[in-house]
Structure formats: C-alpha cells, structure tokens
Design an enzyme around this catalytic site. Structure first.
Site, short mmCIF file in Angstrom:
data_model
loop_
_atom_site.label_atom_id
_atom_site.label_comp_id
_atom_site.label_asym_id
_atom_site.label_seq_id
_atom_site.Cartn_x
_atom_site.Cartn_y
_atom_site.Cartn_z
CG ASP A 147 33.43 32.58 40.94
OD1 ASP A 147 34.20 33.26 40.25
OD2 ASP A 147 33.19 32.83 42.13
CG ASP A 151 35.19 39.74 41.27
OD1 ASP A 151 35.82 40.67 41.80
OD2 ASP A 151 35.70 38.63 41.01
NE ARG A 174 37.27 37.47 48.72
CZ ARG A 174 37.53 37.22 47.42
NH1 ARG A 174 36.65 36.58 46.68
NH2 ARG A 174 38.67 37.57 46.90
CG ASP A 186 41.02 35.97 44.57
OD1 ASP A 186 40.32 36.93 44.98
OD2 ASP A 186 41.00 35.58 43.40
C1 GLA Z 1 38.33 37.27 41.51
C2 GLA Z 1 37.55 36.84 42.74
C3 GLA Z 1 37.54 35.33 42.84
C4 GLA Z 1 36.94 34.74 41.58
C5 GLA Z 1 37.66 35.26 40.35
C6 GLA Z 1 36.95 34.90 39.06
O1 GLA Z 1 39.67 36.94 41.59
O2 GLA Z 1 38.09 37.42 43.90
O3 GLA Z 1 36.82 34.91 43.98
O4 GLA Z 1 35.58 35.08 41.53
O5 GLA Z 1 37.77 36.67 40.37
O6 GLA Z 1 37.60 35.38 37.94
#
Ligand code: GLA
Length: 661
Positions: free
Chosen positions: A321, A408, A467, A471
């Site tokens: 990630d 992202d 998504r 989160d």
């Molecule tokens: C966002 C994404 C998470 C993760 C973080 C990393 O919040 O939605 O899934 O990848 O960034 O900083």
C-alpha cells in the site's frame, strides 16, 4: 499496633451503611462518557441533537438526553443493581429530512425492546425497561430499512434508576462466543480451488499458480494449454506468453494428483482486453504495517501466503500500500530522501532497495505483486504521488514487474479544478488509458471512496474495481451496514468490474486512525463469518489486510473455505444483495451462480440467537431445492418450499441451493 482496630470498624460501618440504605438514584445517560457511542455520522451529544440543536421530537423539546445518529450502537455495563432504563426515543425533529430509524435494546443477549420503524415528525417510542440483574445492555440504532440519511436519533430524558454502581458506557463488547472452526480441514486428496477463469491481454506475460488443497507432493498437468505457456509440474505454476495473440477463450483442463487421489477442473484462459474476470484476491499490507512496510515484510507475506495454504484456495496478489516511497519528513530517516531521480523517476525509500528483485521473488512463487500511488502530488500518508508524472510512473511500475495498482485520490482534491464529475473522472481516465498501452497487465483499483457514483463509470475509465466508500478501518464494527451500502450498487458489478467495500480486517489488524501495531480484531467469531460471507456474496475483491505473521487457526478458517470462496469467484460475476429484510432483524441475501445454483446468506443481525427463515417464493425459486451448508461443507437435504435455521447473534448461515430434478 493493632492495624484492624480503626480500619475494620470503618469497613464494617461502610458495609452496613450500603446494605441498610441502598440509595436509589437517577443516573442520566447524558452524564456518561458519550465518546463510546459509535455512530455513522457526527458525535453523540449531551442534551442536544446530533446537529447541536435542542432535542426535539414531534414539536416537543427536551432538556435532557442524548442526540445520536443511526446506524450506531452503544454498550452499557451494569452491576445487576440498575433497576430501570427510561427514555423516549425517536427521530429528531429539527431537520426536514425523511429520517427513519429503529432501535433494539438487548440485556445479556435477550431482546428487551424492539421499536417499530420510527419516523421524523411522529411520536417517539416510550421505553421503560426493567433491568434488574442485567449486566450488559446492548443498544443498536438502525436506519429503519432504507438508508442512514437524516437518521438523527434522540434519546430524550434517558435515565437509569440505580441502586448499585453507576452504569458505565463501555467499548463495543459481546457475550462470550466460542471460536468454533466451521471450515473442515481440507481433505488429503487434491481439490482445485480459486478462480475458474483468468484473463490476459494479447502479448502480455501470463502467470497463474494452480490453487489446490491436498497433501504434497502433488503432480500437476494441464490439457489444452495454449502454445507459449508452460506448466511446472511440481508447483503448478503456469507461465509464458501466448503465441497466438487473437482474442479467444482457451479451455484448459487442470489436473492435480497425489498419493490420495486426483482432481480435475476447467480453467478458461481468456485472451482479451478485460482483466480481473473474477474479483482479485490477495493481501494488502496497509492495516498491518502502515509506514513501517519493508521489502522484507512483503517477501515474508508471500512466503506465508504459500505456507498457510492461502494461495491454495486462491489468494494471489501480494500488494504494498502507501509508504514505499520517500517522505519529505519522517521520524525514521531511512524513509526520507530524494523523491525522484535526476531523470524524474520515482524513488522507493531505503527499505525497498530493489523492486525488481522483490517482484521476482513474489512471481517465483506463482504469486503477483501490487503497489500503490496517488494521482495527487502526495499520497494520503504524505509520500510522493504521481501527479504530472503519471506515464513515467506507470511505465516504471510495469518495468519493476507489478501486476496491480491501487490509485488513491488523496491530495488530488487540490489539483481538481472543481467538484464536477468530469474532474473526478479525469485522473482515472488518464491512468486507465496509460495502463492499456503497457506491455504488462496491471489491474487498476480506483480508490476515491465512492465519489461521483464511481460504480457507474469505474469500468469505462479502465478500472477493474473501485472502493464504494471510505476506509472500512474507521467503521469496522459497522461492516454489515457498509456491506448493505456496497450492495446497493449490485447492478454495476460484472466480470472485470467489481464494487469494493474494502479489505478483510480480521486476525491482527491496526486501527485506521492510529496506524499503530496490529491488535486482535474486535469482531465476534460469528461476526467474522458473517463479514466473510457478505464479502463473498457481494463478489468483492478479497484482500486480507491483517498481520500475516500472526495468522491463527481461526482467522485462516474464516479466510480459507474454498466453497465459500467459490461464491466470490463465480465466473458469472453477479453481485449478491439483500432480497428479504424483516423487522426481527433478519435478512436473506442471494447471489446467482453460473451453474444455475443460488448462493443464499441467512443473516441474523440481532443481539440474540433466533431462527432465520426463507421461502423459495421470496427468492424467486420454485420447486424442491437441494441445500448445502457452505461453511461446514455438508449437504442439509432437499427442501420443498422453505428452509429455516437458528442463527446466532450477528451470525450467518451460508447456503447454496440447486434445483432438485
Ligand atoms: C487511504 C486509503 C486506504 C489506504 C491509505 C494509505 O486512506 O483509502 O485504503 O490506502 O489511504 O495512506
């Protein structure tokens, strides 16, 4: 000195006073630690609505009480000497919105009160509960069966009549549940698992590890493998580049054999432009390692994916990630440094000394590798993003050997000219288009939290999964509500296009807000089985994001049931959703399968066990059905018209139904 003289007399007197005059007091809910009330929006507020206005229902205002928001929950610890809980609960009347809610109050696992659906403008429900001997009061606020919009809950005049210790709001908790292992141990003979269909773009390198459970050594073979591909018989890894670049579907028969038996399964290799014909499965490091991730941890995760058998049921991607790049500032100097080379190439931090060596390591196991960046100048954690360097970075990722990209949004907000749909799509169109020009297949995961109804256009801009919300780590205890929201978009899911409700956060996982060391998941065993069942019914990408080094037997049992995973990986690619929802908090979800069978989830969302029933007529079926329990992998028999089974608190019974001839 006789120490008892004074002390004992005082103790005796105190005890005597307590027994003789157990004082009856009122303890107001609004005086308790309201930060422990979990809710979908805003903060629980003392003596005010969730919007900070006077508590008001059906035109009447209340001086005391708590303003909250559904969906939500709170738990009150009692010592058995709390006598009553009294309140008027309903939808706050300050907004003109169409809020609808319902509430359930459960004492020590027994439903004490269940409201009907309460609506804005209507009278509140008046609650007066006898709590004598109750030790834990669990309160749930639901969205009234529609959505959480305007669901402002007022707990007006909420008070406890207390004779013992003060009631205490406590973090989410549940009555003791055994960690029952539902998934039987895999049989000794081979079983081929995971996806039945895989895609490759014409001319791209191909890599596929046959996922099979059963005792090793195992001998693999494949009949009908297209020219250019080769199978390693010992490991079951198929690799190469197809000689024929014509779009086509190659039907290959995979065979796995060991000392105990033989299994066969068809694999369709589809040469074409659409990747991810079934939801991608794997591991992502975020909730375990945050800004602590290293190359060594990625390799270790790949090793564990093989050694635990996760890869034998279909897990395949090993994805980094955020935080593989450098930070402008970080407490660990090894994570800082130049962001790009003189040529403008993005630079990993010192913990990723050789990206190619790392992806080679992962590929050698037949697994695939993924990474993350942002279309903005900075990633969400504050590392270098790909803004204005999209093509250079994408080419670099391909040259490093990555197979998956999570893209992202993060700081792109600052670069978008406005909030229009066009601006929202722009960075994804750009990356989607670039990836299509590369000579390597890279699955594109859009991470922009569901903005602009991404499910309507995610596939068209080149995304393979997106998504649908923020989160999950911030609202893990509401995984079921998150699932329901994600399931609203079921009509948009299809092969190559998946709604993504975020990761599987069980086992040892870190809290999203703190980015600390992983701790044991707070969901009950039943809830974890429900969570996995929901994700599979929704054809969600299945990415485990807990600590691979602390996978225990129970967590693996939840993650690795091949019959459950078959629901997720079904080539038809339909997304399941709830089709029956009852006032007693039971739900029936269905997902049509390619072979004409139907996956059915019977969910009990109540705090206590109760039967969950389904009539074939409610889910579009006619005639006798052969019913199989997928978690326990047992046939339950043939049922004429209905099926009903007791399901535990927040639990599930996951079934597959075949018409009986
Ligand atoms: C966002 C994404 C998470 C993760 C973080 C990393 O919040 O939605 O899934 O990848 O960034 O900083």
């Amino acid at each position: 000195m006789n120490r008892c003289a004074g002390f004992c007399a005082v103790a005796f007197l105190a005890a005597f006073t307590t027994v003789a005059a157990a004082e009856v007091r009122t303890v107001w809910l609004d005086d308790l630690e309201l930060g422990l009330i979990k809710q979908g929006w805003g903060k629980a507020t003392a003596k005010k609505s969730v919007q900070g206005k006077p508590l008001r229902m059906q035109g009447k205002t209340y001086d005391r009480g708590v303003g909250s928001h559904a969906a939500g929950s709170f738990y009150v610890e009692l010592d058995g000497n709390t006598k009553r809980f009294q309140t008027s609960v309903g939808v706050d009347n300050n907004s003109n919105g169409p809020g609808t809610i319902s509430v359930t109050l459960v004492g020590d696992g027994k439903v004490l009160f269940r409201s009907p659906v309460l609506k804005n403008g209507e009278a509140p429900a008046v609650i007066d509960l006898d709590l004598t001997n109750v030790k834990l009061l669990a309160v749930r606020m639901d969205d009234g069966g529609d959505n959480p919009n305007f669901d402002h809950v007022d707990w007006a005049d909420a008070k406890f009549t207390v004779e013992g210790a003060d009631p205490k709001l406590v973090p989410r908790t549940y009555p003791h549940e055994e960690k029952v292992l539902r998934t039987p141990k895999p049989p000794q003979e081979p079983r081929i698992n995971g996806t039945r269909v895989t895609a490759v773009r014409p001319g791209s390198p191909f890599l596929f590890r046959i996922a099979a459970t059963g005792v090793r050594p195992m001998q693999f073979s494949a009949n009908g493998l297209p020219a250019g591909l080769a199978l390693d018989q010992g490991s079951g890894i198929i690799s190469g580049t197809l000689a024929d670049k014509t779009p086509a579907t190659h039907k290959v028969t995979l065979v796995a054999e060991n000392a105990h038996g033989k299994a066969e399964r068809e694999l369709r290799i589809v040469v074409g432009d659409t990747l991810a014909l079934t939801p991608p499965m794997g591991w992502n490091d975020w909730y375990a390692h945050y800004d602590r991730i290293t190359d060594a941890m990625m390799r270790e995760a790949a090793d564990i994916m093989i050694s635990t058998g996760m890869a034998d049921v279909g897990y395949q991607y090993v994805n980094i990630d955020d935080c593989w790049m450098t930070f402008a500032k970080h407490k660990d100097p090894k994570r800082t440094g130049p962001q790009r080379s003189d040529k403008g190439d993005i630079l990993p931090n010192a913990y990723f000394p050789d990206m190619n060596a790392m992806t080679d390591y992962i590929h050698a196991k037949g697994l695939k590798a993924g990474l993350y960046t942002s279309p903005g100048p900075l990633t969400c954690a504050g590392c270098e993003g790909s803004y204005d360097r999209e093509e250079q970075d994408a080419k670099q990722f391909a040259a490093w050997g990555f197979d998956f990209l999570k893209y992202d949004w993060c700081s792109y907000t600052k670069k978008a000219a406005n909030k229009s749909l066009e601006e929202m799509k722009k960075p994804y169109i750009k990356m989607g288009t670039i990836l299509k020009t590369l000579d390597r297949d890279i699955v594109l995961n859009l991470c922009q939290y569901g903005m602009g109804f991404v499910w309507k256009w995610g596939a068209e801009v080149g995304g393979h999964c997106w998504r649908t919300s923020g989160d999950l780590g911030f609202e893990l205890d509401r995984y079921h509500d998150v699932a329901r929201r994600n399931a609203e978009h079921w009509e948009y899911a299809k092969p190559g296009a998946w709604n993504d409700p975020d990761y599987l956060l069980i086992g040892y996982v870190g809290a999203a807000s703190e980015m600390g060391e992983p701790i044991a998941c707070s969901l009950s065993p039943n809830e974890q089985y429900s969570y996995m069942s929901l994700w599979c019914l929704m054809a969600s990408p299945l990415f485990y994001s807990g600590d691979m080094t602390r996978l225990d037997e129970f967590t693996l049992n939840v993650l690795c049931n091949p019959e459950v995973i078959d629901i997720d990986q079904d080539p038809l690619g339909a997304q399941g959703h709830p089709v029956v929802r009852r006032d007693d908090d039971t739900e029936v979800w269905t997902k049509p399968m390619e072979d004409g069978s139907l996956a059915v989830g019977l969910f009990n969302r109540a705090e206590a066990e109760q039967p969950v029933k389904v009539a074939w007529s409610e889910i579009g079926l006619k005639g006798k059905q052969r019913v199989r329990d997928l978690w326990r992998q047992t046939d339950l028999g043939v049922f004429e018209e209905t099926y009903s089974v007791p399901v535990g608190r927040n639990g599930v019974m996951l079934l597959r139904l075949w018409p009986e001839k």
